[in-house]
Design a protein around this motif. Structure first.
Motif, PDB file in Angstrom:
ATOM      1  N   ARG A   1     -11.903  -5.908  -4.775  1.00  0.00           N
ATOM      2  CA  ARG A   1     -10.483  -5.798  -5.126  1.00  0.00           C
ATOM      3  C   ARG A   1     -10.108  -4.365  -5.479  1.00  0.00           C
ATOM      4  N   ARG A   2     -11.005  -3.698  -6.182  1.00  0.00           N
ATOM      5  CA  ARG A   2     -10.773  -2.289  -6.511  1.00  0.00           C
ATOM      6  C   ARG A   2     -11.896  -1.466  -5.923  1.00  0.00           C
TER       7      ARG A   2
ATOM      8  N   GLN B   1     -14.797  -0.032  -8.333  1.00  0.00           N
ATOM      9  CA  GLN B   1     -15.743  -0.908  -9.015  1.00  0.00           C
ATOM     10  C   GLN B   1     -16.872  -1.294  -8.074  1.00  0.00           C
TER      11      GLN B   1
END
Length: 131
Positions: A65-66, A69
């Motif tokens: 999602r990011r 990360q």
């Protein structure tokens, strides 16, 4: 002639998703259509669709999602995401058309020799006339 072609439907059934170990909620997020009303009428169709789902799942690359990360449980690694290419699902995972078996046409010559309508009409007339 027209009823032999296997066509894409509105989505995969819940039984197919369960056999492929994909939750319906996850399926909707990764591009798999879900039809909760659909029922599987044959085991062969169920197995074919489960095989299609598993092949899709193997080739699927899920981005985190990011980007800053580290990847979570179902996400792909950095090496996979770097080489990922977007593809057309219909072209990559086509519906396999079954081979048509024409063994029934062997008796076609015998069927053409006897006229079914004429035979039935004569039998009906004979029964009527004999009383």
């Amino acid at each position: 002639r027209y009823n032999r072609k296997v066509r894409a439907g509105r989505g995969f059934s819940l039984d197919e998703l369960k056999a492929a170990k994909i939750s319906p909620a996850l399926a909707k997020t990764i591009g798999i259509a879900v039809d909760a009303r659909r029922r599987n009428r044959s085991v062969e169709g169920l197995q074919a669709n489960v095989a299609r789902l598993q092949a899709y799942k193997e080739r699927l690359v899920l981005f985190p999602r990011r980007s800053n990360q580290k990847p979570k449980g179902g996400d792909s690694g950095p090496a996979d995401t770097a080489t990922a290419v977007q593809v057309n699902l219909g072209a990559e995972f086509p519906i396999a058309q079954p081979a048509i078996d024409f063994t029934e046409t062997a008796n076609l010559a015998e069927a053409r020799e006897g006229n079914a309508y004429k035979t039935l009409r004569q039998a009906r007339a004979t029964k009527y006339l004999e009383g």
